[in-house]
Design an enzyme around this catalytic site. Structure first.
Site, mmCIF file in Angstrom:
data_model
loop_
_atom_site.group_PDB
_atom_site.id
_atom_site.type_symbol
_atom_site.label_atom_id
_atom_site.label_comp_id
_atom_site.label_asym_id
_atom_site.label_seq_id
_atom_site.Cartn_x
_atom_site.Cartn_y
_atom_site.Cartn_z
ATOM 1 N N GLY A 227 0.946 -1.047 -0.051
ATOM 2 C CA GLY A 227 0.018 -0.093 0.053
ATOM 3 C C GLY A 227 1.062 1.190 -0.010
ATOM 4 C CB SER A 228 0.046 4.722 0.588
ATOM 5 O OG SER A 228 -0.566 4.461 1.960
ATOM 6 N N GLY A 232 2.236 2.408 5.432
ATOM 7 C CA GLY A 232 3.339 1.357 5.655
ATOM 8 C C GLY A 232 4.040 1.690 6.752
ATOM 9 C CD GLU A 249 7.542 -5.156 -1.840
ATOM 10 O OE1 GLU A 249 7.814 -4.112 -2.393
ATOM 11 O OE2 GLU A 249 8.451 -5.942 -1.502
ATOM 12 C CB CYS A 283 3.393 -0.119 -7.153
ATOM 13 S SG CYS A 283 3.473 -1.892 -7.372
ATOM 14 C CD GLN A 330 -6.073 7.154 -6.282
ATOM 15 O OE1 GLN A 330 -6.488 6.891 -5.093
ATOM 16 N NE2 GLN A 330 -4.670 7.465 -6.455
ATOM 17 C CD GLU A 461 5.091 -8.933 -1.065
ATOM 18 O OE1 GLU A 461 4.296 -9.983 -0.848
ATOM 19 O OE2 GLU A 461 4.872 -7.813 -1.045
#
Ligand code: NAD
Length: 480
Positions: A227-228, A232, A249, A283, A330, A461
């Site tokens: 996420g953002s 995070g 991430e 991303c 958004q 990951e």
């Protein structure tokens, strides 16, 4: 329509408050009605996961592999139905959604094989008559917190290794994509049940991040988050306080360098895909086009020509290439970045405005800024929409310096025929992933995924690296 949105302790549950999701391509269409979970549901989910995990831990590697194989098959078999849900609630085009679900199927299949070959080793000791075993054990209950932009693939690259290595799961997907999260949960639960495993080891709760997400973070043995950066960072602090492992991430402001020796048409094809497909909501999307002086004008001309031909519209129409952005929040954020670009002196070479289509939706014209500097807000922050900026540079050395002058470091790319510059860029660019003559977005499912600086935190990951996060090493000494 069922409002039983949450899968807790092996059964479906209805939350307290209602959550209506509108189709971002057509706001007059209700994509689905759901409910929101509460912190009480999280408590039940974590308790159920904890109680079920020992059964899964004791399962054979073959049993775990078979469950993952069933998940993979179901994703492939039901991809059309799943793609329609993802397109209707998230604004993806059908080909984009099918690509994502296929990738998720491959991820589950990859980890079906990894479950079988979970490694360990036996070594000699420095002491005579002693042997040492180094083995890996499951961590326990893993909390997965995921965003809306890849609502199937991102969860699956966490769910699959978590299950492969014997963990139980509490998953908190984005509250913007509940329908597809319910569909994925049905597939996982059915696969567990088919193989006689307790479904309570997989729990899914749709809810607000600061309440339900935070409650998950505070109760599990490890957290894998995508996420953002702001969210995070908060999660990492909480995990550090509790001393549980965490993997993040996060965002990106990914550079694509275009050198003067490149073909401008080929470079523009790569850049258009990289910056605008999926409405820029990847991303790994390109935000900064770092272009050498000698090709600047030809490249910008090739970009604007291609951008004029892009078909932006309703995500379910067969000829649409780019759907709407996901929601009003958004769109407003993207338009705010466009305004900030103009205020700071950038010029709009294409797009820059909201688009009207026959249905009411959150359509934004793919936007190209020229005349930008790397110091402008649009180049410092992650826009997360169909907006990219050209930064003109003198030569390769300046291009590399600009590419690296960022707080992020997820993906990067260079378009060139020069072996010398390609190799130098690969060795010196400060990003977790880098591409030669390819878009910055678009990655394989069997290799590590992740970034540097503010883009990632913790172990990688995907691929064979995933085992690092989802297992704990035990070193056992044995006197013979
Ligand atoms: P977000 O951070 O707002 O939300 C992500 C998830 O965290 C959601 O499920 C949300 O409900 C939850 N959440 C929010 N606040 C929380 C809290 N206090 N505690 C626990 N959970 C909380 O991000 P988003 O808007 O959903 O997603 C877009 C962002 O994700 C972009 O920045 C994008 O770059 C990033 N992203 C990164 C990757 C990657 O792998 N690097 C992949 C996809 C998206």
């Amino acid at each position: 329509m069922s409002l039983d949105t949450h899968f807790v302790a092996g059964s479906w549950r209805r939350g307290a408050d209602r959550l209506d999701i509108r189709n971002p391509s057509d706001l007059d269409e209700l994509a689905g009605s759901y409910t929101l979970a509460t912190a009480d549901d999280v408590r039940d989910a974590v308790a159920a996961a904890r109680a079920a995990q020992p059964v899964w831990r004791a399962a054979t590697v073959e049993q775990r592999s078979l469950v993952l194989d069933s998940i993979s098959r179901a994703l492939f078999d039901r991809k059309d139905e799943l793609a329609r849900i993802a397109a209707t609630e998230g604004g993806k085009t059908i080909p984009d959604a099918l690509g994502e679900i296929t990738r998720a199927g491959h991820l589950a299949r990859f980890f079906a094989a990894e479950a079988l070959r979970a490694p360990g080793e036996t070594l000699g000791s420095v002491r005579p008559g002693v042997e040492v075993d180094v083995t890996r054990e499951p961590v326990g209950v893993i909390g997965l917190v995921t965003p809306w932009n890849f609502p199937v693939a991102t969860p699956m690259w966490k769910i699959a290794p978590a299950l492969a290595f014997g963990n139980a799961i509490v998953w908190k997907p984005s509250e913007k994509t509940p329908g597809i999260s319910v569909a994925v949960t049905r597939i996982v639960a059915q696969a567990l049940a088919e193989h006689g495993m307790p479904t309570a080891l997989f729990n899914m709760l749709v809810g607000a991040g600061p309440q339900v997400g935070a409650a998950v973070v505070d109760a599990v043995d490890a957290v894998s988050f995508t996420g953002s950066v702001n969210t995070g960072r908060r999660i990492a602090v909480r995990c550090a306080e509790r001393m549980v492992r965490v993997q993040l991430e996060l965002g990106g402001q990914n550079p694509l360098v275009v050198l003067a020796d490149a073909d401008p048409g080929r470079a523009a094809d790569i850049a258009v895909n990289s910056a605008y497909f999926h409405a820029g909501q990847r991303c790994t999307a390109t935000g900064r086009l770092v272009v050498e002086d000698g090709i600047h004008d030809a490249f910008v001309a090739a970009m604007t020509e291609r951008m004029a031909a892009l078909r932006v519209g309703h995500s379910l129409l067969p000829d649409t290439q780019i759907g709407p952005v996901i929601d009003e929040f958004q769109l407003t954020k993207n338009l705010g970045y466009i305004e900030s670009g103009l205020r700071e002196g950038a010029e709009v070479a294409a797009g820059g405005t909201r688009l009207d289509r026959p249905t009411r939706g959150w359509f934004l014209a793919p936007t190209l800024f020229t005349g930008t500097s790397n110091a402008m807000t649009i180049n410092r922050e992650e826009v997360f929409g169909p907006v990219a900026s050209v930064i003109r540079v003198r030569d390769y050395e300046e291009a590399l310096a600009v590419a690296n002058d960022t707080d992020y470091g997820l993906s990067s790319g260079i378009i060139t025929n020069s072996m010398k510059h390609a190799r130098h860029f690969q060795a010196n660019v400060q990003s977790g992933m880098t591409m030669l003559n390819l878009p910055t977005a678009g990655v394989d499912y069997h290799v590590p995924f992740g970034g540097r600086k503010m883009s990632s935190y913790g172990p990688r990951e995907q691929g064979r690296s995933a085992i690092e996060f989802y297992t704990i090493i035990k070193t056992a000494y044995r006197a013979l």
